[in-house]
Structures are given as structure tokens and as C-alpha cells.
Design a protein around this motif. Structure first.
Motif, PDB file in Angstrom:
ATOM      1  N   VAL A 206      35.110 -16.224   7.472  1.00 23.42           N
ATOM      2  CA  VAL A 206      35.070 -15.740   6.097  1.00 23.42           C
ATOM      3  C   VAL A 206      34.832 -14.234   6.070  1.00 23.42           C
ATOM      4  CG1 VAL A 206      33.822 -15.890   3.938  1.00 23.42           C
ATOM      5  CG2 VAL A 206      34.333 -17.944   5.196  1.00 23.42           C
ATOM      6  N   TYR A 207      33.915 -13.759   6.903  1.00 18.43           N
ATOM      7  CA  TYR A 207      33.640 -12.324   6.912  1.00 18.43           C
ATOM      8  C   TYR A 207      34.869 -11.546   7.337  1.00 18.43           C
ATOM      9  CZ  TYR A 207      28.607 -12.694   6.193  1.00 18.43           C
ATOM     10  OH  TYR A 207      27.375 -12.913   5.653  1.00 18.43           O
ATOM     11  N   GLU A 208      35.632 -12.121   8.274  1.00 19.37           N
ATOM     12  CA  GLU A 208      36.812 -11.416   8.749  1.00 19.37           C
ATOM     13  C   GLU A 208      37.923 -11.463   7.713  1.00 19.37           C
ATOM     14  OE1 GLU A 208      38.329 -12.959  12.378  1.00 19.37           O
ATOM     15  OE2 GLU A 208      39.910 -11.458  12.470  1.00 19.37           O
ATOM     16  N   GLY A 209      38.059 -12.616   7.052  1.00 18.66           N
ATOM     17  CA  GLY A 209      39.172 -12.780   6.143  1.00 18.66           C
ATOM     18  C   GLY A 209      38.980 -12.111   4.794  1.00 18.66           C
ATOM     19  N   ALA A 210      37.742 -11.963   4.354  1.00 20.50           N
ATOM     20  CA  ALA A 210      37.504 -11.417   3.022  1.00 20.50           C
ATOM     21  C   ALA A 210      37.749  -9.914   3.017  1.00 20.50           C
ATOM     22  CB  ALA A 210      36.071 -11.701   2.606  1.00 20.50           C
ATOM     23  N   ALA A 211      37.969  -9.390   1.809  1.00 22.48           N
ATOM     24  CA  ALA A 211      38.071  -7.933   1.666  1.00 22.48           C
ATOM     25  C   ALA A 211      36.748  -7.314   2.136  1.00 22.48           C
ATOM     26  CB  ALA A 211      38.337  -7.581   0.218  1.00 22.48           C
ATOM     27  N   THR A 212      36.825  -6.164   2.785  1.00 20.15           N
ATOM     28  CA  THR A 212      35.621  -5.613   3.413  1.00 20.15           C
ATOM     29  C   THR A 212      34.453  -5.413   2.435  1.00 20.15           C
ATOM     30  OG1 THR A 212      37.115  -4.519   4.913  1.00 20.15           O
ATOM     31  CG2 THR A 212      34.836  -3.855   5.010  1.00 20.15           C
ATOM     32  N   PRO A 213      34.679  -4.871   1.207  1.00 20.80           N
ATOM     33  CA  PRO A 213      33.526  -4.744   0.297  1.00 20.80           C
ATOM     34  C   PRO A 213      32.911  -6.092  -0.060  1.00 20.80           C
ATOM     35  CG  PRO A 213      35.381  -3.480  -0.505  1.00 20.80           C
ATOM     36  CD  PRO A 213      35.893  -4.309   0.623  1.00 20.80           C
ATOM     37  N   VAL A 214      33.763  -7.122  -0.205  1.00 21.04           N
ATOM     38  CA  VAL A 214      33.237  -8.458  -0.511  1.00 21.04           C
ATOM     39  C   VAL A 214      32.371  -8.945   0.642  1.00 21.04           C
ATOM     40  CG1 VAL A 214      33.838 -10.835  -1.012  1.00 21.04           C
ATOM     41  CG2 VAL A 214      35.199  -9.003  -1.948  1.00 21.04           C
ATOM     42  N   THR A 215      32.854  -8.705   1.866  1.00 21.71           N
ATOM     43  CA  THR A 215      32.067  -9.092   3.031  1.00 21.71           C
ATOM     44  C   THR A 215      30.707  -8.427   3.007  1.00 21.71           C
ATOM     45  OG1 THR A 215      34.132  -9.140   4.241  1.00 21.71           O
ATOM     46  CG2 THR A 215      32.135  -9.256   5.520  1.00 21.71           C
TER      47      THR A 215
ATOM     48  N   LEU B  43      36.640 -14.611  -4.686  1.00 18.14           N
ATOM     49  CA  LEU B  43      36.802 -13.240  -4.183  1.00 18.14           C
ATOM     50  C   LEU B  43      37.345 -13.257  -2.763  1.00 18.14           C
ATOM     51  CD1 LEU B  43      33.658 -11.270  -5.341  1.00 18.14           C
ATOM     52  CD2 LEU B  43      36.003 -10.841  -5.947  1.00 18.14           C
ATOM     53  N   VAL B  44      36.846 -14.194  -1.958  1.00 15.81           N
ATOM     54  CA  VAL B  44      37.335 -14.281  -0.583  1.00 15.81           C
ATOM     55  C   VAL B  44      38.818 -14.639  -0.586  1.00 15.81           C
ATOM     56  CG1 VAL B  44      37.148 -15.580   1.559  1.00 15.81           C
ATOM     57  CG2 VAL B  44      35.103 -14.854   0.385  1.00 15.81           C
ATOM     58  N   GLY B  45      39.210 -15.509  -1.547  1.00 20.18           N
ATOM     59  CA  GLY B  45      40.584 -15.989  -1.530  1.00 20.18           C
ATOM     60  C   GLY B  45      41.550 -15.191  -2.388  1.00 20.18           C
ATOM     61  N   LEU B  46      41.124 -14.014  -2.883  1.00 20.13           N
ATOM     62  CA  LEU B  46      42.002 -13.272  -3.805  1.00 20.13           C
ATOM     63  C   LEU B  46      43.363 -12.985  -3.185  1.00 20.13           C
ATOM     64  CD1 LEU B  46      40.129 -10.538  -5.818  1.00 20.13           C
ATOM     65  CD2 LEU B  46      41.390 -12.485  -6.633  1.00 20.13           C
ATOM     66  N   LYS B  47      43.386 -12.651  -1.913  1.00 21.58           N
ATOM     67  CA  LYS B  47      44.672 -12.360  -1.271  1.00 21.58           C
ATOM     68  C   LYS B  47      45.146 -13.584  -0.512  1.00 21.58           C
ATOM     69  CE  LYS B  47      43.684  -8.623   1.031  1.00 21.58           C
ATOM     70  NZ  LYS B  47      44.168  -7.515   1.874  1.00 21.58           N
ATOM     71  N   ARG B  48      45.271 -14.701  -1.246  1.00 22.18           N
ATOM     72  CA  ARG B  48      45.465 -15.971  -0.562  1.00 22.18           C
ATOM     73  C   ARG B  48      46.838 -16.062   0.086  1.00 22.18           C
ATOM     74  NH1 ARG B  48      48.272 -19.628  -4.403  1.00 22.18           N
ATOM     75  NH2 ARG B  48      48.673 -18.283  -6.144  1.00 22.18           N
ATOM     76  N   TYR B  49      47.754 -15.130  -0.230  1.00 19.97           N
ATOM     77  CA  TYR B  49      49.089 -15.219   0.372  1.00 19.97           C
ATOM     78  C   TYR B  49      49.037 -14.888   1.847  1.00 19.97           C
ATOM     79  CZ  TYR B  49      50.273 -15.429  -4.442  1.00 19.97           C
ATOM     80  OH  TYR B  49      50.337 -15.819  -5.737  1.00 19.97           O
ATOM     81  N   ASN B  50      47.974 -14.206   2.231  1.00 18.84           N
ATOM     82  CA  ASN B  50      47.748 -13.960   3.643  1.00 18.84           C
ATOM     83  C   ASN B  50      47.116 -15.226   4.242  1.00 18.84           C
ATOM     84  OD1 ASN B  50      46.450 -13.252   6.035  1.00 18.84           O
ATOM     85  ND2 ASN B  50      46.284 -11.130   5.393  1.00 18.84           N
TER      86      ASN B  50
ATOM     87  N   ILE C 202      42.627 -16.476  -8.892  1.00 19.06           N
ATOM     88  CA  ILE C 202      43.292 -17.011  -7.699  1.00 19.06           C
ATOM     89  C   ILE C 202      44.766 -17.305  -7.968  1.00 19.06           C
ATOM     90  CG2 ILE C 202      43.428 -19.057  -6.251  1.00 19.06           C
ATOM     91  CD1 ILE C 202      41.276 -17.594  -5.212  1.00 19.06           C
ATOM     92  N   VAL C 203      45.094 -17.877  -9.142  1.00 27.71           N
ATOM     93  CA  VAL C 203      46.475 -18.341  -9.340  1.00 27.71           C
ATOM     94  C   VAL C 203      47.396 -17.278  -9.917  1.00 27.71           C
ATOM     95  CG1 VAL C 203      45.754 -20.720  -9.642  1.00 27.71           C
ATOM     96  CG2 VAL C 203      46.085 -19.278 -11.643  1.00 27.71           C
TER      97      VAL C 203
END
Lengths: 508, 183
Positions: free
Chosen positions: A253-262, A161-168, B172-173
Motif C-alpha cells: 500500500v505504501y508503495e502503490g499509494a501517491a507519495t503524499p498519501v503514504t 485515496l490509495v486507489g485514486l489511480k486505479r488504472y495502474n 474512484i469511479v
């Protein structure tokens, strides 16, 4: 095997929701989407997201209702299920309801966030439900095997969930950091469990605790190896609740994750991990050989956490990061209640009270940030909050409530929680510790009040951006519920005290 | 000392050495070989502890399947050799002595205790199998029975966990959302 499924009705209905969510989204998602040719699928994402949001939201409310109604029958006496895998019934009823409640609030916040950020919602909710399942079994786990598995079940979906927007790149960094440090903490936990298992020959928590209580106080190999196992378990769990010096992942991690996930991570994951800490370290059995050591460990790490978290939070310009450091400090307060290691039920109750109250406070604070976020406009820094009171008086008002509660001012629930924790310290004659912790909660007031000052008393430099009011109802539901929870239980805390006492009795 | 115990300690040292190679090797294939060493040494240790089933699983699944995956993965990534030339981070020279100190301190402390408390270690069974272990310990029969009765819930829970991990990986992928084209 004598097994009544009613005891696991919450988990079973959650698994049913997971299956439904998987199947419905699988119908809409061609397998070949994975292999590229994404162009023709992309326009579809909004309707898919909306569908997944509805299913997840309503589904989880149904799960909560089913558990609330049918689980009630199990709230009398707790039983050990499935060869001591889980302990269900009794006070864990309250704990599970609190965690499912945190899940519902998270989904309500996510409804808008996934829409605004075009996050693939079905995967997002699926992972959230998995993590919720892990948290539910974690607080009910009765042996170390289940504790480890549930902890992984809770954490692995969160890594994704934290890495869902991994392109950022910021997101990618925080996700990989969390994954590596999470893996390290699991390794510590497993090492500790294997030491304990080697010495006692059992994985069942209660049997292990009985063994531990019989270890003699003289220095021996048995004491050394068991103590080492306990310390490793403590380290593994301290990573999860982010006590200093095991906190390094938290701010990023808290900063990088989507706010609801945080918000989910900071409340549900923390509460469930604390339930395990309480179960192992603060139960009714005294450990004459280890109590002095853990008394010092808890006091030292908790104090370090409070000092570090609160002092670093002062200089943060980013509100999400500030809340991350504040969440580190709050873990310190919760751990502080265990410093006397008195093995009394009031300490357990105080921690659980704080943990449940903390759900509402943090959901509220992060909810306001979600409220003010839309598309490319993230609301994260103090600048983004400057002068919003004029344009969004409602959001500013509830943010103030959250800040009051986090700072521990009456009449919010945070005040009652802090009072209980300090009472534990005073009863345990930890006067110096109490004074230092109190001093640093004064320091904490500075940055909590600062947010209110910035919102109400400063003129915005640029005009406050307009936000799209579309699909705002779910966020308002979260904000409204959390505010009511904080204020009502801050003024009349006895129901929450009774609930946390119920839960404490089961861990005790 | 019993031959079994000597071999057990030998394989223990080999597995630790493999772990050190895995962490220290600059070339990933060497690291993978270190991991393979660790896995095989662990399998040998399991076999010595009379846990034959686990030893076989260790060889088939880890040393076999997982290693093949890892080696293929390294080959697929096809990193040029100059990428490995990076020296250790400066924290390494700070952390490694600290870790070594901690390890030696622990060994020292343990040896002191053993000296004063030798009776405890004398009670350990040299055959490496607990006297409480059930008959036919380590065989596939008793293993399956335990797995499907006592640890049934954990077993099923692991399958759910694997499903969660699959969902996590796919989430993720996957490419079918806006993030890819924008950045």
C-alpha cells in the motif's frame, strides 16, 4: 443538553471546510461527467486542481489557526461531551494540533503532486479532510462506538485515496488489498468490542477500564471472555499501526499509494491509532488479570516487528518500500515502550513524543521524494537518488537530516525519542528486549546511511534528470518546517516533552 | 433448557452455516443466498433478544434492500460459469485446519472453564433480556429516544461517514481525468 460548541471548534471548522470544498467543486463539475463524454472536461482539470488546492490549503491553515486560537481556551481541563461520545479539551488540544499539522504538511506536498500527476485534486483533498476529521475524533473518542466510527471515518477515505489511480495495476492491487485487510481488521475490532460490551454492559471506555481493573486474577469465564475481547481489540488496532504479523498490507500500500498519501498514512493514521491503544491498554488503571498477558504480547509483537521491519528494509531497492518497512519497524519501537505495561505516564509520554516527532521525520523523507517526482518520472528507487547531491544539494541535505532522525542519531528528534523508549524498557527491567531492539536499530542505521552514501558519494549512471521547478514553494515549506522541527526539538526537546506530557495526562 | 434458548442457539448455528456457505460457495448467487440466510437468522436472533426494532430493520434493510443490490450486481457482472471453477488456493488447506484447530481449542478451553466456573453461567438470565434493560426494551419508542439523545453524535457522525463514502466512491469511479485514456 449542556454542550459548549467551543470544545469541538476544530471539528466544526473542518466540516465547514469540507462543505465549502464540496460546493465549490460541485459548481464546476457537471454531473454528467460521471456518465462519460469526458473529452470537453479534461482540459479544465488544471485550473480546477489549482482552485481546489488553494481552497484546501488555505482552508486547512484557517482551521488550524481557528483551533489554535479558540481551542486554547479548552486546553485547561478535559470534559466529556455529548453523553460520553467525545472527550474534548485538555491535552487532546496538542494531539489535534499535531494531526491538523500533519494534514497541512500533506496538503503542501500534494499541491505539487496532484498537479504533476493530474489527479483530480478536489476529490483528493476532500477525502484527505474526511480522513483528518476521523483522526481528530478518534483521538478524542470516549466510547467504543465512537472509536469504531472514527476509525472507519479515518480509513475509508484512505482506501479511496490509495486507489485514486486505479488504472495502474499496482495501485489497484494495493488499494483492494488495503480495503480487504482493513475490513478484516475492523471486523476483529468489532468482535472485541462486542465481547467487552457483553461482559460489562457499557461502551464508555473509562467504565470498561474500571470493570477490567476489577477482574480477578483466577481463571474464570469472565476473565477468559474479557481477555478475548481485549486481544481482538488489540489485533484490530495492530492492523492499523501495522505491527508484525498484521503488517502484510503495509509495503504494497505504501508503495502503490501517491507519495503524499503514504506520508499521511504513515504519520497521522499511525499516531491516532496509537493514541487509542494507549488509552485502552496503558491508562492509569492496572489490570491485574491482563497485564502479564499484554506485557508479553506487546514485547513479543514489538520485538518481532522491529526485527522483521529492519531486516527486510535492508534489501529494498525501492526507497518508498524501504520507508514502508522502516515505518513498520518504528511502530514496533512505539509499541515497545508499552512492553513493561507499567501503566506509568512516562511510557505514554514516550510513545506520543515519538509519534509527534515521527510526523516531521517521515514528512521530510517522503517530501524529498515528492520534490524529485515529476510527470512520468517517479522518484522511488535508490537509483533515482544516486548522485543527486550535486544537482539538488538542498534536497540531499534535508534527506540526510530525515535519515539521521529515522535512524535515531543525535542531534535529531528521533534520537531523543528512542532514548525515552529505551529508558522505559530499562526501568521495566526488560534488559534482553532492550538489547535486541538496540541491536536492530544499529542494523537499521545501515540502510538509512546507505541512502546518504548513495546521494553524496556515488556517481549517477545516467545524468540526473531535470525536474520542473514549477510550484515548488509548498514542498519547500514542508521540507523547511520539518527540518527545523527535527533539529530544534532534537537539540531542545523539552517543549515537545511538555506537549506530549499534556496529551499523555488526558489519555491517562 | 428454555425453548427460547434452544431456538436462539439454533438460529446461531444457522447464521454460522450461512456464513460458511457465503465464503465457501463457488457460484456467487449461492454465496448471496448464504448471506441472505445469515441475515435472516440474525434477524430471528434479534427478535428473540426482544430487540424487535432491530430485527425489523435487519429484514427490511439488509435482507431486503442490500440483498437486492447484491443480487442485481452479480447479475450485471454476468460472469461466465467457468470463471467460478477455480479451486481453493493452496493456502486454504494450510489455513483451514489452523482455523479449525483454533476454534476447537477455544471451545475446549471455554468448556473447561465453564465446568470449573458454572456459577457464572447460572447467573445469566434465561429470558435473554438483561434485568438492567429499561422497560419496553426493543420497541421503536425507546429505540428512537436512545438514538436521538444518547447516541445523537454517533448517529450524525454516521451520516457524515456515509457522505465520505459517497465521495470516495465517486472519486474512484469518475472518468474525467487522464488516467483512463492512457492505459
Amino acid at each position: 443538553m449542556n454542550f459548549d460548541p467551543i470544545f469541538l471548534i476544530g471539528e466544526f471548522s473542518l466540516v465547514a471546510l469540507i462543505v465549502i470544498l464540496t460546493l465549490v467543486d460541485a459548481m464546476r463539475k457537471p454531473v454528467f461527467a460521471l456518465l462519460g463524454s469526458s473529452a470537453e472536461i479534461t482540459p479544465d482539470i488544471e485550473s480546477r486542481n489549482r482552485q481546489a488546492t488553494w481552497i484546501a490549503g488555505i482552508g486547512l491553515v484557517i482551521v488550524a489557526a481557528v483551533y489554535f486560537i479558540f481551542g486554547k481556551a479548552t486546553s485547561g481541563e478535559s470534559v466529556s461531551l455529548l453523553h460520553d461520545s467525545l472527550r474534548a479539551g485538555g491535552g487532546v488540544y496538542i494531539g489535534k494540533l499535531a494531526i491538523i499539522g500533519a494534514g497541512i504538511l500533506t496538503i503542501l506536498l500534494s499541491a505539487r503532486y496532484t498537479m504533476a500527476q493530474s489527479i483530480p485534486a478536489a476529490d483528493y483533498y476532500l477525502l484527505l479532510c474526511f480522513s483528518l476529521l476521523g483522526a481528530l475524533t478518534l483521538i478524542a473518542a470516549e466510547n467504543f462506538l465512537m472509536i469504531f466510527l472514527s476509525l472507519e471515518m479515518m480509513s475509508i477515505p484512505i482506501y479511496a485515496l490509495v486507489g485514486l489511480k486505479r488504472y495502474n495495476s499496482r495501485v489497484g492491487e494495493s488499494a483492494i488489498k488495503y480495503l480487504l485487510l482493513g475490513g478484516l481488521s475492523s471486523a476483529f475490532l468489532l468482535l472485541g468490542i462486542s465481547f467487552i460490551y457483553g461482559m460489562t454492559g457499557t461502551l464508555v471506555v473509562n467504565d470498561v477500564l474500571t470493570h477490567l481493573s476489577q477482574v480477578s486474577q483466577t481463571v474464570s469465564s469472565e476473565m477468559l471472555l474479557m481477555g478475548l475481547g481485549l486481544v481482538f481489540i488489540f489485533v484490530g488496532l495492530a492492523f492499523k499501526v501495522s505491527l508484525v504479523p498484521f503488517h502484510a498490507w503495509t509495503p504494497d500500500v505504501y508503495e502503490g499509494a501517491a507519495t503524499p498519501v503514504t506520508s499521511f498514512m504513515s504519520v497521522a493514521v499511525k499516531l491516532a491509532a496509537f493514541a487509542v491503544i494507549l488509552k485502552i491498554f496503558a491508562g492509569s488503571l492496572l489490570f491485574p488479570a491482563f497485564d502479564p498477558l499484554f506485557s508479553r504480547l506487546f514485547a513479543f509483537f514489538a520485538l518481532l516487528t522491529i526485527i522483521y521491519g529492519n531486516s527486510v528494509a535492508i534489501v529494498q531497492k525501492n526507497v518508498k518500500r524501504m520507508l514502508a518497512y522502516s515505518s513498520i519497524a518504528h511502530a514496533g519501537y512505539m509499541a515497545l515502550a508499552l512492553a513493561p505495561m507499567g501503566h506509568n505516564i512516562e511510557a505514554v509520554q514516550a510513545v506520543l513524543f515519538y509519534g509527534i516527532g515521527y510526523i516531521a521525520m517521515n514528512m521530510l523523507a517522503f517530501g524529498v521524494l515528492v520534490y524529485l517526482t515529476y510527470r512520468d518520472k517517479y522518484c522511488e528507487t535508490l537509483e533515482d537518488l544516486t548522485g543527486i547531491a550535486r544537482k539538488y544539494p538542498g534536497a540531499a541535505a534535508v534527506m540526510s537530516v530525515a535519515m539521521f532522525s529515522l535512524g535515531g542519531l543525535p542531534p535529531a528528534v528521533g534520537f531523543v525519542g528512542k532514548v525515552q523508549i529505551f529508558l522505559q524498557l530499562i526501568n521495566g527491567k526488560f534488559y534482553a528486549t532492550a538489547v535486541i531492539a538496540l541491536l536492530f536499530s544499529m542494523v537499521a542505521l545501515y540502510f538509512y546511511i546507505n541512502v546518504i552514501v548513495v546521494m553524496y558519494m556515488k556517481e549517477p549512471e545516467a545524468e540526473v534528470a531535470n525536474i520542473d521547478k514549477k510550484s515548488m514553494l509548498p514542498v519547500w515549506l514542508t521540507l523547511g518546517f520539518s527540518t527545523l522541527f527535527i533539529l530544534i526539538l532534537g537539540i531542545l526537546p523539552s517543549p515537545l516533552m511538555e506537549w506530549s506530557l499534556e496529551w499523555a495526562k488526558m489519555l491517562f | 433448557m428454555d425453548f427460547n434458548v434452544i431456538m436462539y442457539i439454533f438460529f446461531g448455528i444457522v447464521s454460522i452455516a450461512g456464513g460458511v456457505i457465503l465464503v465457501g460457495a463457488k457460484h456467487p448467487i449461492r454465496g448471496a443466498m448464504g448471506l441472505l440466510t445469515t441475515m435472516l437468522a440474525l434477524a430471528a436472533m434479534y427478535a428473540q433478544l426482544h430487540a424487535h426494532t432491530i430485527a425489523v430493520f435487519q429484514v427490511i434493510i439488509y435482507a431486503g434492500a442490500v440483498m437486492v443490490l447484491i443480487v442485481y450486481f452479480i447479475m450485471l457482472l454476468d460472469i461466465k460459469s467457468e470463471d467460478y471453477a477455480k479451486p481453493f488456493s493452496k493456502f486454504f488447506w494450510f489455513g483451514a485446519p489452523l482455523l479449525l484447530f483454533a476454534v476447537f481449542y477455544f471451545i475446549f478451553k471455554l468448556s473447561m472453564v465453564i465446568k470449573s466456573d458454572g456459577a457464572f453461567f447460572a447467573t445469566l438470565n434465561p429470558s435473554l433480556v438483561s434485568p438492567n434493560a429499561p422497560e419496553a426494551f426493543g420497541g421503536i419508542k425507546i429505540f428512537s429516544k436512545e438514538l436521538l439523545t444518547k447516541y445523537l453524535f454517533a448517529f450524525e457522525f454516521v451520516s457524515t461517514l456515509l457522505f465520505a463514502a459517497i465521495v470516495a466512491v465517486i472519486a474512484i469511479v469518475q472518468l474525467d481525468w487522464k488516467g483512463k485514456s492512457n492505459e
